[in-house]
Design a protein around this motif. Sequence first.
Motif, PDB file in Angstrom:
ATOM      1  N   TRP A   1      25.536 -72.220  91.773  1.00  0.00           N
ATOM      2  CA  TRP A   1      24.788 -73.265  91.087  1.00  0.00           C
ATOM      3  C   TRP A   1      23.676 -72.743  90.449  1.00  0.00           C
ATOM      4  CZ3 TRP A   1      26.548 -77.830  90.329  1.00  0.00           C
ATOM      5  CH2 TRP A   1      27.395 -78.457  91.111  1.00  0.00           C
ATOM      6  N   PRO A   2      23.091 -71.780  90.609  1.00  0.00           N
ATOM      7  CA  PRO A   2      21.916 -70.901  89.850  1.00  0.00           C
ATOM      8  C   PRO A   2      22.691 -70.489  88.476  1.00  0.00           C
ATOM      9  CG  PRO A   2      21.669 -70.251  91.913  1.00  0.00           C
ATOM     10  CD  PRO A   2      22.879 -71.012  92.104  1.00  0.00           C
ATOM     11  N   PHE A   3      23.762 -70.191  88.493  1.00  0.00           N
ATOM     12  CA  PHE A   3      24.674 -69.577  87.302  1.00  0.00           C
ATOM     13  C   PHE A   3      24.789 -70.782  86.469  1.00  0.00           C
ATOM     14  CE2 PHE A   3      28.641 -69.468  85.218  1.00  0.00           C
ATOM     15  CZ  PHE A   3      28.674 -68.332  84.281  1.00  0.00           C
ATOM     16  N   MET A   4      25.421 -71.970  87.095  1.00  0.00           N
ATOM     17  CA  MET A   4      25.482 -73.211  86.349  1.00  0.00           C
ATOM     18  C   MET A   4      24.027 -73.616  85.613  1.00  0.00           C
ATOM     19  SD  MET A   4      28.688 -73.471  86.660  1.00  0.00           S
ATOM     20  CE  MET A   4      28.657 -74.634  85.428  1.00  0.00           C
ATOM     21  N   ILE A   5      23.231 -73.425  86.331  1.00  0.00           N
ATOM     22  CA  ILE A   5      21.722 -74.054  85.683  1.00  0.00           C
ATOM     23  C   ILE A   5      21.623 -73.064  84.544  1.00  0.00           C
ATOM     24  CG2 ILE A   5      19.341 -73.843  86.105  1.00  0.00           C
ATOM     25  CD1 ILE A   5      19.885 -74.698  89.028  1.00  0.00           C
ATOM     26  N   PHE A   6      21.714 -71.687  84.432  1.00  0.00           N
ATOM     27  CA  PHE A   6      21.706 -70.911  83.376  1.00  0.00           C
ATOM     28  C   PHE A   6      22.526 -71.305  82.137  1.00  0.00           C
ATOM     29  CE2 PHE A   6      22.496 -67.229  80.830  1.00  0.00           C
ATOM     30  CZ  PHE A   6      21.367 -66.738  80.452  1.00  0.00           C
ATOM     31  N   ILE A   7      23.660 -71.806  82.651  1.00  0.00           N
ATOM     32  CA  ILE A   7      24.758 -72.185  81.531  1.00  0.00           C
ATOM     33  C   ILE A   7      24.334 -73.506  80.735  1.00  0.00           C
ATOM     34  CG2 ILE A   7      27.127 -73.140  81.115  1.00  0.00           C
ATOM     35  CD1 ILE A   7      26.893 -70.019  81.686  1.00  0.00           C
ATOM     36  N   VAL A   8      23.582 -74.381  81.573  1.00  0.00           N
ATOM     37  CA  VAL A   8      23.082 -75.567  80.973  1.00  0.00           C
ATOM     38  C   VAL A   8      21.933 -74.976  79.920  1.00  0.00           C
ATOM     39  CG1 VAL A   8      21.442 -77.538  81.363  1.00  0.00           C
ATOM     40  CG2 VAL A   8      23.394 -77.062  82.919  1.00  0.00           C
ATOM     41  N   ALA A   9      21.044 -74.322  80.283  1.00  0.00           N
ATOM     42  CA  ALA A   9      20.043 -73.991  79.370  1.00  0.00           C
ATOM     43  C   ALA A   9      20.660 -73.276  78.209  1.00  0.00           C
ATOM     44  CB  ALA A   9      19.096 -72.942  80.197  1.00  0.00           C
TER      45      ALA A   9
ATOM     46  N   LYS B   1      15.585 -66.468  89.984  1.00  0.00           N
ATOM     47  CA  LYS B   1      15.709 -65.490  91.065  1.00  0.00           C
ATOM     48  C   LYS B   1      14.594 -65.782  91.989  1.00  0.00           C
ATOM     49  CE  LYS B   1      15.796 -60.559  91.857  1.00  0.00           C
ATOM     50  NZ  LYS B   1      16.072 -59.277  91.159  1.00  0.00           N
ATOM     51  N   VAL B   2      13.358 -66.207  91.490  1.00  0.00           N
ATOM     52  CA  VAL B   2      12.199 -66.505  92.657  1.00  0.00           C
ATOM     53  C   VAL B   2      12.265 -67.727  93.247  1.00  0.00           C
ATOM     54  CG1 VAL B   2      10.911 -64.741  91.396  1.00  0.00           C
ATOM     55  CG2 VAL B   2      10.778 -67.218  90.751  1.00  0.00           C
ATOM     56  N   THR B   3      12.981 -68.799  92.649  1.00  0.00           N
ATOM     57  CA  THR B   3      13.100 -70.204  93.044  1.00  0.00           C
ATOM     58  C   THR B   3      14.276 -70.272  94.017  1.00  0.00           C
ATOM     59  OG1 THR B   3      14.017 -70.856  91.110  1.00  0.00           O
ATOM     60  CG2 THR B   3      11.807 -71.036  91.446  1.00  0.00           C
ATOM     61  N   LEU B   4      15.440 -70.534  93.480  1.00  0.00           N
ATOM     62  CA  LEU B   4      16.759 -70.853  94.168  1.00  0.00           C
ATOM     63  C   LEU B   4      17.453 -69.522  94.719  1.00  0.00           C
ATOM     64  CD1 LEU B   4      18.305 -73.242  91.731  1.00  0.00           C
ATOM     65  CD2 LEU B   4      17.445 -73.794  93.961  1.00  0.00           C
ATOM     66  N   GLY B   5      16.988 -68.223  94.026  1.00  0.00           N
ATOM     67  CA  GLY B   5      17.677 -67.055  94.408  1.00  0.00           C
ATOM     68  C   GLY B   5      18.952 -66.957  93.500  1.00  0.00           C
ATOM     69  N   ILE B   6      19.425 -66.048  92.764  1.00  0.00           N
ATOM     70  CA  ILE B   6      20.720 -65.844  92.402  1.00  0.00           C
ATOM     71  C   ILE B   6      21.784 -65.226  92.721  1.00  0.00           C
ATOM     72  CG2 ILE B   6      19.419 -66.344  89.971  1.00  0.00           C
ATOM     73  CD1 ILE B   6      19.446 -63.176  89.415  1.00  0.00           C
ATOM     74  N   ARG B   7      21.467 -64.569  94.051  1.00  0.00           N
ATOM     75  CA  ARG B   7      22.457 -63.358  94.401  1.00  0.00           C
ATOM     76  C   ARG B   7      22.755 -63.820  95.915  1.00  0.00           C
ATOM     77  NH1 ARG B   7      23.257 -57.586  93.265  1.00  0.00           N
ATOM     78  NH2 ARG B   7      24.782 -56.989  94.721  1.00  0.00           N
ATOM     79  N   VAL B   8      24.316 -63.650  96.212  1.00  0.00           N
ATOM     80  CA  VAL B   8      24.307 -64.423  97.475  1.00  0.00           C
ATOM     81  C   VAL B   8      24.032 -63.148  98.402  1.00  0.00           C
ATOM     82  CG1 VAL B   8      26.469 -65.523  96.814  1.00  0.00           C
ATOM     83  CG2 VAL B   8      26.726 -62.886  97.175  1.00  0.00           C
ATOM     84  N   SER B   9      24.049 -63.267  99.678  1.00  0.00           N
ATOM     85  CA  SER B   9      23.484 -62.439 100.791  1.00  0.00           C
ATOM     86  C   SER B   9      24.644 -61.166 100.867  1.00  0.00           C
ATOM     87  CB  SER B   9      23.265 -63.091 102.232  1.00  0.00           C
ATOM     88  OG  SER B   9      24.781 -63.432 102.610  1.00  0.00           O
ATOM     89  N   ASP B  10      24.170 -60.137 101.478  1.00  0.00           N
ATOM     90  CA  ASP B  10      25.020 -58.859 101.600  1.00  0.00           C
ATOM     91  C   ASP B  10      26.276 -59.422 102.111  1.00  0.00           C
ATOM     92  OD1 ASP B  10      23.072 -57.509  99.999  1.00  0.00           O
ATOM     93  OD2 ASP B  10      22.564 -56.282 101.865  1.00  0.00           O
TER      94      ASP B  10
END
Lengths: 451, 451, 451
Positions: free
Chosen positions: C169-177, C415-424
Amino acid sequence: MIQSGKLLSGVGAVGALLVLGAAPAQAEVSAETQFVFNTFSFLIHGVLVMWMAAGFAMLESGLVRTKNTATICLKNIALYSVAGLLYYIIGYSLMYTDVAGYIGSFSLFYNSSEAELALINAEDATAELIAPVVGNGYSVMSDWFFQMVFVATAASIVSGTLAERIKIWPFMIFIVALTGLIYPIQGSWTWGGGWLSELGFSDFAGSTIVHSVGGWAALTGAIILGARRGKYGADGRVRVLPGANLPLATLGTFILWFGWFGFNGGSQLALGSALDAAAIAIVYVNTNLAAAAGVVAAMALTQILYKKIDLTMALNGAIAGLVSITAGPDVQNHLYAIVIGAIGGGLVVVTIPLLDRLRIDDVVGAIPAHLVAGIWGTLAVGIFGSGSLGTQIVGILAIGAFVTVTSAVLWLALKVTLGIRVSDEEEEMGLDKAELGMEAYPEFGHGSQTI
Amino acid sequence: MIQSGKLLSGVGAVGALLVLGAAPAQAEVSAETQFVFNTFSFLIHGVLVMWMAAGFAMLESGLVRTKNTATICLKNIALYSVAGLLYYIIGYSLMYTDVAGYIGSFSLFYNSSEAELALINAEDATAELIAPVVGNGYSVMSDWFFQMVFVATAASIVSGTLAERIKIWPFMIFIVALTGLIYPIQGSWTWGGGWLSELGFSDFAGSTIVHSVGGWAALTGAIILGARRGKYGADGRVRVLPGANLPLATLGTFILWFGWFGFNGGSQLALGSALDAAAIAIVYVNTNLAAAAGVVAAMALTQILYKKIDLTMALNGAIAGLVSITAGPDVQNHLYAIVIGAIGGGLVVVTIPLLDRLRIDDVVGAIPAHLVAGIWGTLAVGIFGSGSLGTQIVGILAIGAFVTVTSAVLWLALKVTLGIRVSDEEEEMGLDKAELGMEAYPEFGHGSQTI
Amino acid sequence: MIQSGKLLSGVGAVGALLVLGAAPAQAEVSAETQFVFNTFSFLIHGVLVMWMAAGFAMLESGLVRTKNTATICLKNIALYSVAGLLYYIIGYSLMYTDVAGYIGSFSLFYNSSEAELALINAEDATAELIAPVVGNGYSVMSDWFFQMVFVATAASIVSGTLAERIKIWPFMIFIVALTGLIYPIQGSWTWGGGWLSELGFSDFAGSTIVHSVGGWAALTGAIILGARRGKYGADGRVRVLPGANLPLATLGTFILWFGWFGFNGGSQLALGSALDAAAIAIVYVNTNLAAAAGVVAAMALTQILYKKIDLTMALNGAIAGLVSITAGPDVQNHLYAIVIGAIGGGLVVVTIPLLDRLRIDDVVGAIPAHLVAGIWGTLAVGIFGSGSLGTQIVGILAIGAFVTVTSAVLWLALKVTLGIRVSDEEEEMGLDKAELGMEAYPEFGHGSQTI
């Protein structure tokens, strides 16, 4: 496909141009140039639709299990072949040639016009030879080609639903009847200028005439054939039998999307005027927006309902969006296209569990994506477009009833004669070994799922 | 490709139109509009043929074993690249530019015409600048592009037959010679206006000139290279070495079928008149019917002979049907196209075991599908079409002899110098690890077959 | 895309023809025929570019590991969908509609022109209705469609680099912008007639405007997101995480190559004159030669440097060759195209280890192939073409700075809001199970690599 309204608008444009004697000659499109444009549109758009056969093959290959993959590949190339042959032998003539009194004038083995053959064979292309050819507006066989790939699309829809348990040869016999008789007869009612056309039924590129026809035939077959072994437990639980190769399913969906520009764009049936070219552009844009909206709607809905996105739902959302817009891709407000596609995508997400509750086993989701979305798209023309909702419902019901009844008779006849289902042992073993004696991926296997 | 007969008819049509001064201006296609149509036909149809390179890559990727898959992918993209470069550097000029006296006027690095460059670079597109460009009938480089993708097709045929044991760099050297010299020289005999053209040899889109050329080069290479280790046992038994990914092979076949509309349709070499558009429509229809008949014939014959249908036979049946109709897709009775394609498909089924009896190891069945069907299709023009059977045989034999001799010399020269075959250990390990140091599917494997 | 120079030459040709009163009428292309040609060129070439979305999906599917394959498929179809919707809602208007004073006249939901809708809805297509439509030169929505597939291409580039660790979802938000704001704003500077266009910046089909934009966004994201776990060891060693399905990656590359004829060919923005048709032919030829040279250069260089050929390097060599020629595919000396493509292919081979030394983890090699080659191709216009090297550098830097800054702000905000990276744990498990709850290949697996 002779969509009365559409074709008249095209002819109107030609007529208007020929009348414009006062305007400077270079402002118009000459009749022969129009002929070339229209013919080329049928051919190039038809090639894109032909490519959809590969899309169905890949989508279905990706969504079945490895032990049935080679068989579904074979069925897809075989059904495309048989559809083309049958539509040549009888289907096209049944659909378009003097449908009312076809006993007398009907002829097997459709061929090019004498005027075209005379032009091609002449020493010199004289004006006298060119005129009757150009007068037809497009090359006879280019139209045949474009219509042929549509019947193949209808046939492709059936194979996915019935995968993993149907015998090859009985399936092929059904395809012979579907493409040679069932599809052309109902197609003649609208695109052949028959009673639904006179009633004002509106289906631009075939949400009902192509996609729901495939969907009804698949649904009828699925009920008569029964579900795959182990799909529905005695305790009412539904077992997921996951597709073996999701990138192939993704590829198949992209192929279908790509080919759909031919499917809807070519259904303008003409390219030889500014009107037609502008109309096709609108069709392309709506086709793309509806599919995109179907994807996003399916993603959002699965996220809300299941807290996860599902790739196969997103893929079927794209297809449902495409099917939904197919009845009216010429809608002039693009927001409507987005709404129509989004509802189509949403319908897939809610219909798939519904079918499972009814224990109707649709391996690839073709019934939601082609039948349900096809009905929705046809209704949408009555809601957002220019059609009458009542007439749209008549068309949907008439075609649905005809295809369901004829398909049921045929499936049952095949069931009691040749049998349509492989044995339990063969189903367990997989159709590839049982029916073909080969494996689709002989060196892969033994992953987390071996079912 | 300048097919004298075809091109003359096109030019004839243009000429006729320009003469028709009495007819109203808007009834005709203007010369510049013709130029655009003809150029666009070369480009769009050429793009479809370019896509066939992906078809060969997928077909061959699906039919080799996993341990040789990355290598066959590499060879396919490399040979398409090399074919284009060589055809630019020398091939096209050798085939089409003043073939008789090429020592004098021949030039490397084919380029656009000065007239076209003058028009493109001019401040204003004046009538004086447009006229010489339009007079050529089509853009010079659009024809180059269309011809280039044909030579790439011939080269693609070779890689499949020789897969799983040939070294990459010697193979690429052979492709350099095939696409830069062997193909263009024999091509000039017919399409360059040479002696076979004068004799009346008829090969519309290249059953012989493209497909049999690839087939002869492959056959010669297969004999000189020898069979894969373990393919033919000392006891005379033939071991099946099954392809690793049949959906990819199916995809490859669909790509080829799709691209073939460009291959045969574009070979009309013109689109700018009603005659040409109608002729292309007939070509499309015959191309599709022949392929469909090839599939059905191969399916039926394997069912009869082996009591099972074979997917790879059905796929090769489609290709053989396509190759068979390629010499005469303009046949005006579509039933003939069906017969020609069906015989092509049947020939594949009977030829494949024959090659095995001769211990000629053709990994993908390219020799039956391209060489045998190519010969059959060229003969069929003499039987069903307008050509003379005797002349057709002369053309087949002349081109076959030339390609076989030159290929054999080259393969043998490569064999005694660089060597053309990997070592036994490398063959066992697979070419992907041996030649590339990588795996095509590093995470899959250990299925029922690990060979 | 309104490339001032290019569009003027097209308009110039039209104007010239209309002026040629003295020449015979049938020597010219009528204005309405031009309209149809131009519109059809946008549509057909646009469809080819749309197909590139499938190419990126297959390329990236082939180059990630099996545990992340379904996710990358989903991202690719989702980003194509979102790009189309956003470009409709806001992007196109932002890029092309009165960019200077858009606050006043700018409107959401781009729609067809009133003139076109009036023509389509009229009872009769009168000359008065046709004239204003034809006067525009092409259908409004055909241009929208062609521009839309370009923004989707830019978005496609991002997903590959960031694969295997970014949340959906964060990736998709970037694509929107990216598709709604970032791409259109920088695009307006050149193709919308803005300041870079006035400065003379030259980028025919978007080496900088499309490919480097995707590349900068990907690079910024890769730095902020960080490398995949285990990619770079504490001891400085780089671990190879091989792609799971190289035939799919090969297919993806062939799809991109195929679609690129639409990307570059359609960017002539017109087809309706001999000038335009001849120019497109030159563009096709250069596009093909540059890609071919990129493949051969990458093969040769890996052979020299590493003593082995690398398939993925050859594939990226093709893409880099294509990106390199995209800024100037209309170069008239085809040897230059070969040189430009070869250097592009070579740059990939040297840049990939460089990125690894900087610990920038680009899963598919998109930064070398799209950003580095995109910069090189834009510079090459200043070296081999007609542009000024200084202006080219200004354009590269301005667009690079804008995209890098806006992307960085957005990535950091996400990154600071939703986070962009999955957990380890999720990364270890694979995104398919973690984010989608499914497997791409449930029946395969346990090959030599299971990482």
